[in-house]
Design a protein around this motif. Structure first.
Motif, PDB file in Angstrom:
ATOM      1  N   ALA A 239      -9.726  48.162  63.748  1.00 52.59           N
ATOM      2  CA  ALA A 239     -10.354  49.486  63.767  1.00 52.59           C
ATOM      3  C   ALA A 239     -10.664  50.027  65.171  1.00 52.59           C
ATOM      4  O   ALA A 239     -10.529  51.230  65.399  1.00 52.59           O
ATOM      5  N   PRO A 240     -11.084  49.182  66.143  1.00 54.97           N
ATOM      6  CA  PRO A 240     -11.360  49.742  67.478  1.00 54.97           C
ATOM      7  C   PRO A 240     -10.189  50.491  68.102  1.00 54.97           C
ATOM      8  O   PRO A 240     -10.401  51.417  68.884  1.00 54.97           O
ATOM      9  N   LEU A 241      -8.954  50.099  67.755  1.00 62.27           N
ATOM     10  CA  LEU A 241      -7.794  50.834  68.270  1.00 62.27           C
ATOM     11  C   LEU A 241      -7.816  52.267  67.762  1.00 62.27           C
ATOM     12  O   LEU A 241      -7.497  53.212  68.490  1.00 62.27           O
ATOM     13  N   ARG A 242      -8.180  52.425  66.505  1.00 64.87           N
ATOM     14  CA  ARG A 242      -8.245  53.764  65.901  1.00 64.87           C
ATOM     15  C   ARG A 242      -9.375  54.568  66.519  1.00 64.87           C
ATOM     16  O   ARG A 242      -9.217  55.761  66.798  1.00 64.87           O
ATOM     17  N   PHE A 243     -10.490  53.918  66.770  1.00 68.07           N
ATOM     18  CA  PHE A 243     -11.644  54.620  67.334  1.00 68.07           C
ATOM     19  C   PHE A 243     -11.363  55.137  68.739  1.00 68.07           C
ATOM     20  O   PHE A 243     -11.977  56.110  69.181  1.00 68.07           O
ATOM     21  N   ARG A 244     -10.427  54.493  69.437  1.00 67.34           N
ATOM     22  CA  ARG A 244     -10.083  54.904  70.794  1.00 67.34           C
ATOM     23  C   ARG A 244      -8.984  55.951  70.823  1.00 67.34           C
ATOM     24  O   ARG A 244      -8.437  56.264  71.864  1.00 67.34           O
TER      25      ARG A 244
ATOM     26  N   GLU B  80      -3.100  56.137  66.949  1.00 67.60           N
ATOM     27  CA  GLU B  80      -2.641  56.190  65.557  1.00 67.60           C
ATOM     28  C   GLU B  80      -2.190  54.790  65.176  1.00 67.60           C
ATOM     29  O   GLU B  80      -1.393  54.174  65.895  1.00 67.60           O
ATOM     30  N   VAL B  81      -2.716  54.261  64.081  1.00 69.57           N
ATOM     31  CA  VAL B  81      -2.450  52.877  63.691  1.00 69.57           C
ATOM     32  C   VAL B  81      -1.727  52.850  62.353  1.00 69.57           C
ATOM     33  O   VAL B  81      -2.149  53.498  61.392  1.00 69.57           O
ATOM     34  N   ILE B  82      -0.627  52.106  62.298  1.00 73.06           N
ATOM     35  CA  ILE B  82       0.160  51.953  61.074  1.00 73.06           C
ATOM     36  C   ILE B  82       0.246  50.470  60.735  1.00 73.06           C
ATOM     37  O   ILE B  82       0.653  49.662  61.578  1.00 73.06           O
ATOM     38  N   LEU B  83      -0.144  50.109  59.527  1.00 73.47           N
ATOM     39  CA  LEU B  83      -0.027  48.731  59.067  1.00 73.47           C
ATOM     40  C   LEU B  83       1.203  48.595  58.187  1.00 73.47           C
ATOM     41  O   LEU B  83       1.336  49.291  57.175  1.00 73.47           O
ATOM     42  N   PHE B  84       2.122  47.707  58.560  1.00 71.79           N
ATOM     43  CA  PHE B  84       3.275  47.376  57.724  1.00 71.79           C
ATOM     44  C   PHE B  84       2.995  46.019  57.084  1.00 71.79           C
ATOM     45  O   PHE B  84       3.013  44.991  57.774  1.00 71.79           O
ATOM     46  N   HIS B  85       2.733  46.026  55.789  1.00 70.27           N
ATOM     47  CA  HIS B  85       2.350  44.815  55.059  1.00 70.27           C
ATOM     48  C   HIS B  85       3.613  44.187  54.472  1.00 70.27           C
ATOM     49  O   HIS B  85       4.128  44.626  53.444  1.00 70.27           O
TER      50      HIS B  85
ATOM     51  N   GLY C  75      -9.001  55.302  58.777  1.00 64.56           N
ATOM     52  CA  GLY C  75      -8.087  56.264  59.390  1.00 64.56           C
ATOM     53  C   GLY C  75      -6.725  55.715  59.750  1.00 64.56           C
ATOM     54  O   GLY C  75      -6.006  56.305  60.558  1.00 64.56           O
ATOM     55  N   MET C  76      -6.344  54.589  59.139  1.00 64.92           N
ATOM     56  CA  MET C  76      -5.039  53.992  59.419  1.00 64.92           C
ATOM     57  C   MET C  76      -4.057  54.302  58.294  1.00 64.92           C
ATOM     58  O   MET C  76      -4.455  54.514  57.148  1.00 64.92           O
ATOM     59  N   ASP C  77      -2.779  54.295  58.631  1.00 63.94           N
ATOM     60  CA  ASP C  77      -1.735  54.396  57.615  1.00 63.94           C
ATOM     61  C   ASP C  77      -1.380  52.995  57.132  1.00 63.94           C
ATOM     62  O   ASP C  77      -1.397  52.034  57.914  1.00 63.94           O
ATOM     63  N   TYR C  78      -1.034  52.875  55.845  1.00 61.13           N
ATOM     64  CA  TYR C  78      -0.707  51.577  55.263  1.00 61.13           C
ATOM     65  C   TYR C  78       0.588  51.697  54.469  1.00 61.13           C
ATOM     66  O   TYR C  78       0.746  52.618  53.657  1.00 61.13           O
ATOM     67  N   PHE C  79       1.518  50.759  54.733  1.00 61.54           N
ATOM     68  CA  PHE C  79       2.765  50.702  53.967  1.00 61.54           C
ATOM     69  C   PHE C  79       3.020  49.261  53.558  1.00 61.54           C
ATOM     70  O   PHE C  79       3.018  48.364  54.402  1.00 61.54           O
TER      71      PHE C  79
END
Length: 212
Positions: free
Chosen positions: A125-130, A133-138, A194-198
């Motif tokens: 989350a700190p990356l997003r707060f700074r 744009e954060v994308i998680l590829f699961h 606030g992250m994207d998730y795929f």
């Protein structure tokens, strides 16, 4: 003009031992490497600065984002050498990210996320707060999503070597509830931050996942 309009992409690739699992011709680490290489290639074609962090319980590879000549070759070399290592520690790579990468951009995290979802999101989350744009590829194997057991089996944790005897009934019922709950919590907490998730299954064609 380019400096103002071009993006900065950092790919964070999980190379922990659990990523070595595969029930068919492509295991998770290979699929994750294909995905990481594709993202780096597309970024370089758009003249975006692209970098790489490969991690397990330590940061194993760090290539700062750059558009200089030969960067794509360096990135692909780093991705190609990413082999399954130790256990996952999500805190390390994101502390590294925040220490060395000051410019805001896009962070693409590629992992099987076999950890507590709240701890994962809390670490990222700190990356997003700074302002990133954060994308998680699961990345998951289809057998992890829906195991197919016809008889009792001993399952061994690839990172801790702990073992657990499970029955076909457990795999069909309780396990499915747990994995669905794990995915749902990770997705919901990521979106709340606030992250994207795929979610990407390794039996799915890569171009479909990228297009989505």
């Amino acid at each position: 003009y380019r400096g103002e309009t071009n993006s900065q992409l950092t790919v964070l690739l999980d190379a922990s031992n659990s990523m070595a699992y595969g029930s068919h011709s492509v295991n998770k680490i290979d699929y994750a490497r294909y995905l990481a290489a594709s993202l780096c290639y597309m970024a370089s074609r758009q003249r975006d600065a692209c970098g790489l962090i490969v991690f397990d319980d330590e940061v194993r590879v760090f290539i700062p984002p750059s558009t200089r000549q030969g960067q794509l070759h360096r990135l692909l070399h780093g991705i190609g050498g990413a082999g399954p290592g130790q256990r996952t520690d999500f805190q390390r790579p994101f502390e590294h990210f925040q220490e060395f990468l000051k410019r805001r951009g896009i962070a693409a995290v590629i992992s099987d996320f076999w950890a507590d979802p709240l701890q994962v999101v809390r670490a990222i989350a700190p990356l997003r707060f700074r302002g990133n744009e954060v994308i998680l590829f699961h990345v998951l194997d289809p057998r992890e999503l829906r195991p197919n057991l016809n008889a009792p089996a001993i399952l061994i944790d690839m990172e801790t070597q702990d073992s657990l005897e499970v029955s076909p009934e457990y795999a069909r019922e309780e396990y499915r509830q747990k994995i669905d709950g794990h995915i749902r919590t990770l997705r919901d907490e990521a979106k709340r931050a606030g992250m994207d998730y795929f979610q990407v299954a390794t039996d799915r064609p890569l171009d479909e996942a990228l297009r989505e």
